[in-house]
Write an enzyme that holds these catalytic residues in place. Structure first.
Site, mmCIF file in Angstrom:
data_model
loop_
_atom_site.group_PDB
_atom_site.id
_atom_site.type_symbol
_atom_site.label_atom_id
_atom_site.label_comp_id
_atom_site.label_asym_id
_atom_site.label_seq_id
_atom_site.Cartn_x
_atom_site.Cartn_y
_atom_site.Cartn_z
ATOM 1 N N CYS A 236 0.846 -1.186 0.000
ATOM 2 C CA CYS A 236 0.000 0.000 0.000
ATOM 3 C C CYS A 236 0.883 1.238 0.000
ATOM 4 C CB CYS A 236 -0.892 -0.037 1.226
ATOM 5 S SG CYS A 236 -2.036 1.323 1.334
ATOM 6 N N GLN A 237 2.037 1.133 0.655
ATOM 7 C CA GLN A 237 2.895 2.309 0.831
ATOM 8 C C GLN A 237 4.030 2.393 -0.176
ATOM 9 O OE1 GLN A 237 2.819 4.822 3.096
ATOM 10 N NE2 GLN A 237 1.117 4.165 4.354
#
Ligand SMILES: Cc1ncc(COP(=O)(O)O)c(C=O)c1O
Lengths: 419, 142
Positions: free
Chosen positions: B51-52
């Site tokens: 996600c990051q």
């Protein structure tokens, strides 16, 4: 005290009692990675004052029973508490009736409720729904789903580079086909405070109802749903210093009466036979099953707490923090603030040339500084700016300029390490 | 060197660091020096989405050993990726499958391997092992 005369709402200016306020939030005295915690992720969730923690605790230690059900004393007592909480929420938003306040589990559920129930009844093939490019995924996906289901079309209000809604474009999007407008009051990524009253007025001129996502607004400003004339106003308790798992849907009585229930089951009915069910009156019609009782009670205590500090005090104090931090950040070479609207809440998103937000966040975390990194659940907005993500610092009234100073030092250190 | 020996070597290197700053500076350096994956492999099907941060991973078999190359858009992730490659690349599928990777814990960077970090590292290690397994299954029986 001289300064207090310039603040007309209740309470001493925050700067004069910041130590006392901070002491109300036990988590603020903990250490993270060996450093005193600097919590700048208030946009994601806010910390809880002791009074809220105590209220939730008390619900379970001495008041626990189910509500709206029993004849026994405990059940009566907690039902009264829960309904008092609803009135507290009503007053906080200045809603006309307490039955216009529906307890949900948060902003996301509130929007899903409206999209589903309103959509079921009022949206059909070829109709249009207007949102904006700065919406949180929670105010995009539920509308996408209903559009898909009904064959309706999602229209999106664009923004300027500074992060302000293009109102002329909005006016052009409003049409006979528009069935509802759903926009955020304050952007969780950019901090932009949208002109929601004007947005609502323009829609109402064409008899179109408006939902306002107030998740980022209620912690920072006072909201009067009657003055705004909002048809729906939604928020999450946890961003307002209350418990997680509880949220609010304000809806005008006339809409809520016309909309079918969202979920059904215990609590939502007057009579059930296998042939016909008669639904309960508002608000119970929309509150199927046993709710988060301690959450509702805790939320009311959080509202009391915020009121005691004074929302005008909060807005003024946070604005000072915002200006202070913005000026400091602007001095950092290669740093670009994303979202430079004239009207902003205490939310600052930024990128640093050549650096990944994740790396910056990781180093800041080592220093005990909690910020958010990434797309903030606003991927379309990231696409609008052609960036992968940002670092976001969001302040609450318990943050201080000293913390901002520490954050700037930490950030400079991170940049130096990473460059 | 065996995987275990490389792990031990890394643990010894990290013992010299006095604080987290030095540790991270070293990882950042590693991230900067990681040979980039061949551009032709930086494709959607080689992408491991966190996600990051994101990781691209490519593997190939060379004389019975699996060679890994990788890249990431975040430098700290890339440094961690570099450590993983140093440990796992150029070993047989069996060695890779049996690697315990306890060094991460010993050098105090376990938090980077927690699934909640969503930096793509956990998925990358999983993918490295899956690649190794695929090569093992495909290999002709001796
Ligand atoms: C503007 C906005 N809308 C909706 C949400 C979703 O809130 P929740 O996760 O509490 O339902 C958030 C939370 O990040 C938000 O900032």
């Amino acid at each position: 005290m001289a300064a207090s005369t310039t603040i007309n709402k209740a309470g001493t200016p925050i700067a004069d009692r910041i130590e006392n306020i901070r002491a109300d939030f036990p988590i603020l005295s903990r250490k993270v990675n060996g450093k005193p915690l600097i919590y700048f992720d208030n946009g994601a969730t806010a910390q809880k004052p002791q009074s809220v923690i105590d209220a939730v605790d008390k619900c379970y230690t001495s008041q626990n029973a189910n509500i709206h059900r029993g004849v026994h004393t405990l059940s009566q007592e907690i039902t009264v508490e829960y309904e008092k909480a609803r009135v507290t929420v009503q007053k906080h938003l200045n809603a006309r009736y307490s039955h216009e306040i529906i307890f949900t589990k948060g902003t996301t559920e509130s929007i899903n409720l409206v999209a589903t129930s309103f959509g079921k009844k009022f949206i059909s093939k070829g109709d249009e729904i207007i949102i904006s490019v700065m919406e949180h995924h929670s105010n995009i996906l539920p509308w996408q789903v209903i559009c898909e289901e009904k064959g309706a079309i999602l229209k999106v209000i664009p923004i300027s580079d500074s992060g302000e809604l293009l109102m002329d474009e909005y006016k052009k999007l409003l049409s006979d086909k528009t069935k509802i407008v759903a926009v955020t009051h304050i952007s969780n990524t950019l901090g932009t405070i949208n002109p929601v009253k004007e947005i609502i007025e323009l829609a109402h001129a064409k008899n179109i109802p408006v939902l306002i996502d107030g998740a980022q607004a209620v912690p920072h400003t006072s909201v009067d749903v009657q003055d705004l004339d909002a048809d729906f106003y939604v928020y999450s308790g946890h961003k307002l210093f209350g418990p997680t798992g509880v949220g609010v849907l304000y809806g005008k009585e006339k809409w809520l009466n016309e909309m079918p229930p969202y979920q059904v089951g215990g609590g939502t009915i007057k009579t059930v036979t296998f042939e016909k069910t008669v639904y309960a009156d508002l608000p119970l019609k929309f509150e199927a099953g046993t709710p988060h009782i301690a959450g509702g009670v805790g939320l009311a205590v959080a509202i009391d707490y915020v009121n005691e500090i004074g929302l005008d005090n909060i807005a003024a104090y946070e604005h000072e923090l915002l200006v202070y931090a913005t000026e400091a950040l602007q001095k950092i070479e290669g740093l670009k603030i994303i979202g430079t609207a004239t009207k902003k809440a205490s939310v600052i998103s930024f990128v640093v040339e050549g650096l990944h937000p994740f790396d910056i966040g990781t180093i800041l975390d080592q220093l005990g500084i909690a910020v958010r990194t990434g797309h903030h659940c606003t991927q379309p907005l990231m696409q609008r700016y052609e960036i992968k993500g940002t670092v976001r610092a969001s302040f609450a009234f318990y943050n201080t300029k000293q913390e901002v100073d520490e954050f700037i030092i930490g950030l400079q250190r991170a940049i130096k390490m990473l460059k | 060197m065996s995987i275990q020996e490389i792990e031990n070597e890394i643990v010894e290197e990290f013992e010299m660091f006095e604080d987290w700053m030095q540790k991270y500076e070293y990882i950042i350096e590693l991230g900067k020096s990681l040979p980039l994956i061949d551009a032709k492999y930086k494709t959607e099907d080689k992408l491991i989405k966190g996600c990051q941060s994101q990781v691209w991973l490519h593997s190939e078999l060379n004389e019975g050993n699996v060679l890994f190359t990788a890249d990431s858009d975040a430098i700290i992730t890339k440094g961690m990726v570099a450590l993983m490659i140093r440990v796992l690349s150029n070993h047989t599928p069996d060695e890779i499958l049996n690697a315990k990777l306890e060094f991460v814990d010993k050098i105090g960077l376990t938090q980077h391997l927690s699934p909640t970090r969503s930096n793509g590292l956990v998925s990358m290690i999983k993918q490295m092992k899956m690649d190794a397994l695929a090569y093992k299954v495909k290999a002709p029986n001796p």
